[in-house]
Each structure stands twice: as structure tokens, then as C-alpha cells.
Design a protein around this motif. Structure first.
Motif, PDB file in Angstrom:
ATOM      1  N   SER A 138       6.542   1.524   9.121  1.00  0.00           N
ATOM      2  CA  SER A 138       6.460   2.108  10.425  1.00  0.00           C
ATOM      3  C   SER A 138       7.796   1.380  11.204  1.00  0.00           C
ATOM      4  CB  SER A 138       5.277   1.435  11.227  1.00  0.00           C
ATOM      5  OG  SER A 138       4.187   2.221  10.798  1.00  0.00           O
ATOM      6  N   LYS A 175      -5.201   3.998   5.549  1.00  0.00           N
ATOM      7  CA  LYS A 175      -4.932   3.317   6.927  1.00  0.00           C
ATOM      8  C   LYS A 175      -3.612   2.159   6.733  1.00  0.00           C
ATOM      9  CE  LYS A 175      -9.173   2.125   7.792  1.00  0.00           C
ATOM     10  NZ  LYS A 175     -10.567   1.976   8.265  1.00  0.00           N
ATOM     11  N   THR A 176      -3.674   1.658   5.861  1.00  0.00           N
ATOM     12  CA  THR A 176      -2.873   0.397   5.657  1.00  0.00           C
ATOM     13  C   THR A 176      -1.253   0.938   4.893  1.00  0.00           C
ATOM     14  OG1 THR A 176      -3.935  -0.313   3.660  1.00  0.00           O
ATOM     15  CG2 THR A 176      -4.454  -1.215   5.844  1.00  0.00           C
ATOM     16  N   TYR A 177      -1.332   2.343   4.817  1.00  0.00           N
ATOM     17  CA  TYR A 177      -0.043   2.950   4.117  1.00  0.00           C
ATOM     18  C   TYR A 177       1.262   2.213   4.660  1.00  0.00           C
ATOM     19  CZ  TYR A 177       4.126   5.964   3.026  1.00  0.00           C
ATOM     20  OH  TYR A 177       5.040   6.406   2.616  1.00  0.00           O
ATOM     21  N   GLY A 178       2.045   1.928   3.704  1.00  0.00           N
ATOM     22  CA  GLY A 178       3.343   1.143   4.159  1.00  0.00           C
ATOM     23  C   GLY A 178       3.455  -0.262   4.486  1.00  0.00           C
ATOM     24  N   ARG A 179       2.622  -0.786   4.107  1.00  0.00           N
ATOM     25  CA  ARG A 179       2.241  -2.189   4.424  1.00  0.00           C
ATOM     26  C   ARG A 179       2.296  -3.137   3.332  1.00  0.00           C
ATOM     27  NH1 ARG A 179      -0.325  -3.964   9.613  1.00  0.00           N
ATOM     28  NH2 ARG A 179      -0.883  -2.073  10.748  1.00  0.00           N
ATOM     29  N   ASP A 213       0.809  -8.175   5.768  1.00  0.00           N
ATOM     30  CA  ASP A 213       0.319  -7.224   6.571  1.00  0.00           C
ATOM     31  C   ASP A 213       1.390  -6.537   7.386  1.00  0.00           C
ATOM     32  OD1 ASP A 213      -2.370  -7.531   5.677  1.00  0.00           O
ATOM     33  OD2 ASP A 213      -2.769  -9.300   7.076  1.00  0.00           O
ATOM     34  N   TYR A 214       2.470  -6.988   7.057  1.00  0.00           N
ATOM     35  CA  TYR A 214       3.727  -6.399   7.695  1.00  0.00           C
ATOM     36  C   TYR A 214       3.894  -4.743   7.368  1.00  0.00           C
ATOM     37  CZ  TYR A 214       8.234  -5.623   9.948  1.00  0.00           C
ATOM     38  OH  TYR A 214       9.373  -5.208  10.457  1.00  0.00           O
ATOM     39  N   ASP A 215       4.034  -3.989   8.436  1.00  0.00           N
ATOM     40  CA  ASP A 215       4.058  -2.559   8.233  1.00  0.00           C
ATOM     41  C   ASP A 215       5.680  -2.150   8.366  1.00  0.00           C
ATOM     42  OD1 ASP A 215       4.029   0.154   8.435  1.00  0.00           O
ATOM     43  OD2 ASP A 215       2.681   0.237  10.080  1.00  0.00           O
ATOM     44  N   ASP A 239       0.790  -1.284   0.080  1.00  0.00           N
ATOM     45  CA  ASP A 239      -0.004   0.031  -0.138  1.00  0.00           C
ATOM     46  C   ASP A 239       0.885   1.409  -0.169  1.00  0.00           C
ATOM     47  OD1 ASP A 239      -1.640   2.032   0.480  1.00  0.00           O
ATOM     48  OD2 ASP A 239      -2.867   1.180   1.975  1.00  0.00           O
TER      49      ASP A 239
END
Ligand code: ZN
Length: 289
Positions: free
Chosen positions: A90, A70-74, A85-87, A64
Motif C-alpha cells: 500500500s 486482509k493482510t495482503y502486502g504486509r 506489520d508494515y504494509d 502475506d
């Protein structure tokens, strides 16, 4: 000069490097892509205390890349389950406390070529990586294309070539570009890896038939000023003249532009000796500052 970090996050290996906004690369390390809890801490250790002002990450997908999401950077629904689903943004931003630029691996490679490579300054360009999978980075009027998520040009459908009995190996589509022409498709069709088949002309004739179909779709759909082909399969340099010739044949005179008249400089290999991804990460980092 700014001190920037670059992370080319691939499905099989992670490359971490320190560089600057001119694309100069200094120290680097490469690690196999295991699970996040094994692979991320040594990468953070590498970047920590190097004094970087920002980090750029170009990551295997799907991801994303929309900062408003909301899920930016995942990393999203990857078949690499430990990373699902690993961010990743962050994880690095919190550990290193610097701005992080983030995009897909193929957009990263495209950005590297457009910023530092032979295609410097071109504003409409497509970069395909043809390897274990197939993906494309797209730049339109100087902007990397994301749209609702990002392009998945490896999954455009192919018209089967006469005499090719292979049904394609994409679990979702069968005979899409990736299912017919990525490294695993070559290996399943011929029973050997592309490297072992280097001198088998029929392998590359068929491969270039499919790649030319992808070029036709790309040209008529996106009207790029250059198409860059990278990735392990394109190490078979004999593919380039074949793909160029077959692309013109498929176009069948429908388009006549200065770029197509000079097709040797239109469908081109990556120009940064394998560093296009890392160079793109440096640009992502510079832009994040
Ligand atoms: Zn597919």
C-alpha cells in the motif's frame, strides 16, 4: 517497451531499479534497510517522476502474498521490529499510483532466473538463498508456490553429522537447515565468518553435508527439474561439486532421471550476476500490469 520499477527489499539493503519487461536494467540505487519511515521516503522519491507503469516488490519475510487476504502486502512477524506489520504494498501503490506486484524475496529471485536466466522456461524449479538466513522459492508446473503463506524451507530439520558438536542456532528449532548451515551458523560453529574460512576444507565439507540433506528432501518432495543455489554462502564455489556429489550419495540410486545423470546442470549457481532478484521484480511488475 514498458517502463517498470523494481524493488528488491532485503533485510540489510534495499535495491531500487528501473527496467523493462525484457529484464534490461537501467538506473538503480541501493539503501541500507533502516526503519520504514527512514527508508521508504527516499525510495518513493527515486521512483516518482520516472514514469513507471508498474512496480514489482520482492520482499524479505515472512510476508502475506495472498491478494485475497486482509493482510495482503504486509510484512508479518519479522524479527526486524520496525517492519513488523508494515504494509509495504500500500505504501508504494498509494504514493506512486501504479499497479504493484508482490512476492517473497526468494520467489522473486526464482522468477528472475526462470524468466531471464539460465533456467529460462523450466516449469518446476527451486531457488535457495543461503546467506544470513536460508529461504527457498518454489515453482510448481509454472506457478510460484504460496500455499497457506509461503514455503519456509530454511527450517527443514537436519540430521546432525557425526562429530559435529554444534547444536544449531535457529531460535525456533535449533538444528534446522538455517540453524546449521546459514552464515551465522558457520560463524558461531567456527568462530570466524565464511569468507575468512574460505580455504578451510573441513568447513565446506560439513556445510555441504547439510546442504546435500536439504537437496535430498527437496528432490524427493518437490521433484524439481532444476535447483538453483544463491546467496552469500554459495559465493564459496567449491561447495557446488561437493553438494552435487553428496546429494547423489544420499539419493543412493533411488531416483534415476536425465537431470540427475547430468547433475552439474541440475544443482546450479544463480546465473544473472546478482541481478536475479531485480529481474524477478521486473517480471512481477510486468505481470501486475
Ligand atoms: Zn528453524
Amino acid at each position: 517497451m514498458k517502463r517498470l520499477g523494481a524493488l528488491e527489499a532485503g533485510g540489510t539493503k534495499m535495491i531500487c531499479a528501473i527496467g523493462d519487461e525484457t529484464g534490461k536494467i537501467g538506473e538503480r540505487i541501493s539503501l541500507p534497510t533502516l526503519a520504514p519511515e527512514e527508508t521508504v521516503p527516499p525510495m518513493i522519491d527515486f521512483f516518482r517522476d520516472k514514469g513507471i507503469e508498474a512496480l514489482g516488490i520482492a520482499c524479505f519475510g515472512p510476508v502475506d502474498p495472498d491478494p485475497a487476504s486482509k493482510t495482503y502486502g504486509r510484512i508479518l512477524k519479522t524479527p526486524k521490529l520496525p517492519w513488523r506489520d508494515y504494509d509495504i504494498v500500500s505504501a508504494f501503490r498509494e504514493a506512486l499510483n501504479v499497479p504493484v506486484g508482490f512476492d517473497t524475496d526468494v520467489n522473486g529471485s526464482l522468477l528472475g532466473e526462470i524468466t531471464f536466466g539460465a533456467s529460462k522456461g523450466i516449469r518446476n524449479a527451486v531457488y535457495y538463498t543461503i546467506g544470513t538466513g536460508i529461504g527457498a522459492g518454489i515453482m510448481s508446473e509454472g506457478n510460484l508456490l504460496h500455499g497457506m503463506q509461503h514455503a519456509e524451507a530454511g527450517h527443514i530439520l537436519m540430521r546432525p553429522v557425526a562429530g559435529d558438536g554444534f547444536k544449531g542456532c535457529c531460535p525456533s528449532h535449533g538444528n534446522c537447515l538455517e540453524g546449521m548451515a546459514a552464515g551465522p551458523a558457520i560463524e558461531q560453529r567456527w568462530g570466524k565468518s565464511g569468507k575468512e574460512l574460505a580455504d578451510q576444507t573441513e568447513v565446506w565439507e560439513l556445510e555441504s553435508d547439510y546442504l546435500a540433506q536439504a537437496m535430498l528432501t527437496t528432490i524427493v518432495m518437490l521433484s524439481p527439474e532444476v535447483i538453483i543455489l544463491g546467496g552469500g554462502v554459495m559465493a564459496q564455489e567449491q561447495l557446488f561439486p561437493m553438494v552435487r556429489e553428496k546429494t547423489l550419495k544420499l539419493l543412493n540410486g533411488y531416483l534415476d532421471t536425465p537431470q540427475l545423470r547430468d547433475i552439474d546442470h541440475y544443482i546450479v549457481p544463480a546465473s544473472l550476476n546478482g541481478d536475479q532478484g531485480i529481474c524477478g521484480c521486473l517480471k512481477l511488475a510486468a505481470d501486475a500490469l
